[in-house]
Design a protein around this motif. Structure first.
Motif, mmCIF file in Angstrom:
data_model
loop_
_atom_site.group_PDB
_atom_site.id
_atom_site.type_symbol
_atom_site.label_atom_id
_atom_site.label_comp_id
_atom_site.label_asym_id
_atom_site.label_seq_id
_atom_site.Cartn_x
_atom_site.Cartn_y
_atom_site.Cartn_z
ATOM 1 N N ASN A 152 0.819 -1.212 0.000
ATOM 2 C CA ASN A 152 0.000 0.000 0.000
ATOM 3 C C ASN A 152 0.857 1.267 0.000
ATOM 4 O O ASN A 152 0.342 2.355 0.182
ATOM 5 N N ASP A 161 2.779 2.560 2.083
ATOM 6 C CA ASP A 161 2.783 3.335 3.317
ATOM 7 C C ASP A 161 4.158 3.314 3.953
ATOM 8 O O ASP A 161 4.913 2.334 3.835
ATOM 9 N N LYS A 202 2.017 7.873 9.992
ATOM 10 C CA LYS A 202 1.858 6.891 8.922
ATOM 11 C C LYS A 202 1.238 7.591 7.719
ATOM 12 O O LYS A 202 0.130 8.107 7.786
ATOM 13 N N ILE A 203 2.012 7.636 6.630
ATOM 14 C CA ILE A 203 1.549 8.294 5.413
ATOM 15 C C ILE A 203 1.992 7.467 4.216
ATOM 16 O O ILE A 203 2.799 6.546 4.336
ATOM 17 N N ARG A 204 1.455 7.823 3.042
ATOM 18 C CA ARG A 204 1.937 7.197 1.823
ATOM 19 C C ARG A 204 3.311 7.750 1.476
ATOM 20 O O ARG A 204 3.573 8.943 1.651
#
Length: 252
Positions: free
Chosen positions: A149, A151, A164-166
């Motif tokens: 994903n 992340d 937590k981010i892309r």
């Protein structure tokens, strides 16, 4: 060794292993037996020394984790200091046990020469090998990046310091005294978050980031253009570029 596994659990296992080894070594090898020590005393020596070794290493594990959380780095100097600290703690504790519990007759220098030096010569290589092994148990950096994903999880020194981010939303990271400031996109909006950490640690954890200044790391996917020879434009932000990093950035 330039890395540290700060896990208390892993280091307590090392302490337990050292204590078992010391018990076996002291009880069966009896490196300082002069023929006058009874079986009961050897039990007390073996059990006492092994328990002291475990407690000393447990104290070392707690202390080194505290140091690592404050400075977010480790090197050979810290590693050597840790082993010396363990041996000093073990020396002081075992001598107190020897004099006040076992009523031993050696003076301090005799105790060091006849007992501690022998134990240190045997235990130090084992401790070094064990510490090298637990470093291999550190989750690989790639585990901070979840490919399914895209992340990434950025962690600071405090438990609440987590973001937590892309990966694709991370724009840049800037130094802010004892913190780093994370610039990222939330939808199309530019947002920031302060996390107690160091720029060096962030760069080590996420090697896709590029340093352009002693105070700035960028995600190269957000590079837009050179505004002038000292400034670049990123997504919704401009940053200075120092001449030490300019050539590297131009070569990308």
């Amino acid at each position: 060794m330039k890395e540290l596994n700060p896990s208390l659990r892993n280091h307590l296992l090392i302490g337990f292993f050292i204590s078992i080894w010391l018990f076996i070594f002291a009880f069966f090898i009896r490196p300082f037996d002069d023929g006058t020590i009874s079986f009961k005393i050897w039990i007390l020596i073996s059990v006492g020394f092994s328990m002291i070794a475990f407690l000393c290493y447990a104290l070392l594990a707690i202390f080194q984790k505290w140091v690592y959380q404050r400075i977010s780095k480790w090197n050979i100097g810290f590693e050597i200091a840790s082993i010396i600290l363990f041996q000093l703690l073990f020396l002081i504790s075992t001598y107190a046990y020897y004099k006040f519990v076992l009523n031993g007759g050696y003076i301090f220098l005799q105790f060091v020469r006849i007992i501690i030096l022998k134990l240190a010569l045997i235990s130090t290589p084992i401790i070094i090998l064990a510490r090298i092994y637990v470093v291999k148990l550190i989750p690989a950096k790639i585990e901070n990046i979840l490919p399914e994903n895209d992340d990434i999880i950025i962690r600071g020194e405090n438990k609440l310091d987590i973001l937590k981010i892309r990966k694709s939303d991370l724009i840049c990271v800037s130094n802010a005294q004892n913190y780093v400031e994370i610039f990222f996109l939330d939808g199309h909006q530019l947002k920031t978050k302060l996390i107690r950490s160091t720029l060096k640690k962030i760069q080590n954890d996420f090697d896709f980031l590029i340093q352009i200044h002693r105070s700035h790391l960028i995600n190269p996917s957000h590079f837009k253009a050179w505004k002038n020879q000292d400034t670049i434009s990123l997504t919704q932000i401009e940053l200075p570029v120092s001449k030490n990093y300019r050539e590297h950035l131009l070569s990308l």
